[in-house]
Design an enzyme around this catalytic site. Sequence first.
Site, short mmCIF file in Angstrom:
data_model
loop_
_atom_site.label_atom_id
_atom_site.label_comp_id
_atom_site.label_asym_id
_atom_site.label_seq_id
_atom_site.Cartn_x
_atom_site.Cartn_y
_atom_site.Cartn_z
N THR A 12 0.86 -1.19 0.00
CA THR A 12 0.00 0.00 0.00
C THR A 12 0.90 1.24 0.00
OG1 THR A 12 -0.20 0.15 2.42
CG2 THR A 12 -1.81 -1.23 1.26
N GLY A 14 2.21 2.43 -2.81
CA GLY A 14 3.31 1.93 -3.65
C GLY A 14 3.62 2.83 -4.84
N SER A 16 4.87 5.94 -4.60
CA SER A 16 5.78 7.03 -4.23
C SER A 16 6.73 6.56 -3.13
CB SER A 16 4.94 8.22 -3.71
OG SER A 16 5.76 9.27 -3.25
N GLY A 17 7.88 7.20 -3.06
CA GLY A 17 8.77 7.07 -1.90
C GLY A 17 9.17 5.65 -1.56
N ILE A 18 9.03 5.31 -0.28
CA ILE A 18 9.48 4.01 0.24
C ILE A 18 8.70 2.86 -0.41
CG2 ILE A 18 9.42 2.60 2.34
CD1 ILE A 18 10.08 5.33 3.87
N GLY A 19 7.39 3.03 -0.57
CA GLY A 19 6.58 1.96 -1.17
C GLY A 19 6.96 1.72 -2.61
N SER A 137 7.86 4.22 12.43
CA SER A 137 8.69 5.42 12.32
C SER A 137 9.52 5.57 13.58
CB SER A 137 7.81 6.67 12.17
OG SER A 137 8.61 7.84 12.24
N TYR A 150 1.01 12.29 14.50
CA TYR A 150 1.65 11.29 13.63
C TYR A 150 2.41 10.27 14.47
CZ TYR A 150 5.05 9.40 10.27
OH TYR A 150 5.83 8.57 9.51
P1 NAP Z 1 5.28 9.40 0.25
O1 NAP Z 1 6.32 9.55 -0.78
O2 NAP Z 1 4.32 10.52 0.46
O3 NAP Z 1 4.45 8.09 0.04
C1 NAP Z 1 3.28 7.84 0.77
C2 NAP Z 1 2.47 6.82 0.00
O4 NAP Z 1 1.27 6.51 0.74
C3 NAP Z 1 2.03 7.32 -1.36
O5 NAP Z 1 2.11 6.26 -2.26
C4 NAP Z 1 0.58 7.72 -1.15
O6 NAP Z 1 -0.14 7.64 -2.36
C5 NAP Z 1 0.17 6.67 -0.14
N1 NAP Z 1 -1.01 7.02 0.64
C6 NAP Z 1 -1.16 8.06 1.48
N2 NAP Z 1 -2.40 8.05 2.00
C7 NAP Z 1 -3.04 6.99 1.45
C8 NAP Z 1 -4.32 6.44 1.60
N3 NAP Z 1 -5.25 7.01 2.39
N4 NAP Z 1 -4.63 5.32 0.91
C9 NAP Z 1 -3.73 4.74 0.09
N5 NAP Z 1 -2.48 5.21 -0.07
C10 NAP Z 1 -2.16 6.32 0.60
O7 NAP Z 1 5.93 9.15 1.68
P2 NAP Z 1 6.96 8.07 2.26
O8 NAP Z 1 7.91 8.86 3.05
O9 NAP Z 1 7.43 7.11 1.24
O10 NAP Z 1 6.00 7.33 3.30
C11 NAP Z 1 5.80 5.93 3.31
C12 NAP Z 1 5.62 5.47 4.75
O11 NAP Z 1 6.83 5.70 5.46
C13 NAP Z 1 4.52 6.21 5.52
O12 NAP Z 1 3.82 5.30 6.35
C14 NAP Z 1 5.32 7.18 6.37
O13 NAP Z 1 4.63 7.55 7.53
C15 NAP Z 1 6.55 6.34 6.67
N6 NAP Z 1 7.75 7.06 7.13
C16 NAP Z 1 8.38 7.94 6.31
C17 NAP Z 1 9.52 8.59 6.77
C18 NAP Z 1 10.26 9.58 5.92
O14 NAP Z 1 11.13 10.30 6.46
N7 NAP Z 1 10.03 9.66 4.64
C19 NAP Z 1 10.00 8.33 8.06
C20 NAP Z 1 9.33 7.42 8.85
C21 NAP Z 1 8.20 6.79 8.37
P3 NAP Z 1 -1.40 8.62 -2.67
O15 NAP Z 1 -1.04 9.98 -2.18
O16 NAP Z 1 -1.56 8.53 -4.15
O17 NAP Z 1 -2.55 8.04 -1.92
#
Ligand code: NAP
Length: 249
Positions: A12, A14, A16-19, A137, A150
Amino acid sequence: MGRLEGKTAVITGGNSGIGFATAQRFVAEGAYVFITGRRKEELDKAVEAIGPGVTAVQGDVSLLDDLDRLFATVRAERGTIDVLFANAGVGALAPIGAITEESFDVTFDVNVKGTLFTVQKALPLMQNGGSVILTGSTTASMGTPAFSVYSATKAAVRNFARSWALDLKTTGIRVNVLSPGTTATPGLLDGLARSGQEGALTAGYIAQTPLGRMGRPEETAAVALFLASDDSSYMTGSEVFVDGGMAQV
Ligand code: NAP
């Protein structure tokens, strides 16, 4: 031979970013991957970038009907799931005093409710040897200014893995948390830009991190691969940090 040859994974968030980085890596390791996200155009771009071996199903993890549609598609196309990466998440900066009800509801709906029902609805398709990975996180283990809501959602996610490891005791399905530190994804970088304090916040995160830089999504994907594969076959209920040491010192 890839480390996920013949396996089916659902990721899920997938697009953007980590996914997205994890979807790329899992496909490169031989898995068939389903990715989700709300933005159709970002899903289309992700599918094009990854190439064969991936299907996108547009949907919101906080909406149970969307999850039913996702898993009905997976069941019809692949039958079972070997790896579930419940990774979709959102977060917004607001200190206590400035937290709105709307922001609280959205953050808990996506990160807590969405994670819970993603896993619950996937379980009927999972079998002995299956791996569930939840994105946590570092913020769940630390205080972070203006990020309490968060952080509380990610603390809930951390406990889900401990409790579900017990609920799933007799199934052979493992549940672990993958907790990134500050990682340069579109989600984080856009949030920093919106804050109006990008420079100060970035410098602060880097100063707090022993490795002295932000992580790359590919570095988190490498650990997701470990948790997805049989290399982590004796791990459940665990939390693995990919944080440059941020929450370890
Ligand atoms: P990101 O680039 O914004 O990716 C977030 C992903 O989640 C996107 O694919 C987005 O797609 C999807 N998403 C958000 N809300 C959604 C929903 N309601 N239903 C389905 N998909 C949804 O950010 P990321 O940093 O890779 O984040 C991925 C995970 O890592 C998150 O759980 C975040 O909390 C965690 N995390 C990130 C960091 C960091 O520093 N980057 C640190 C710790 C944890 P859509 O917008 O198209 O829905």
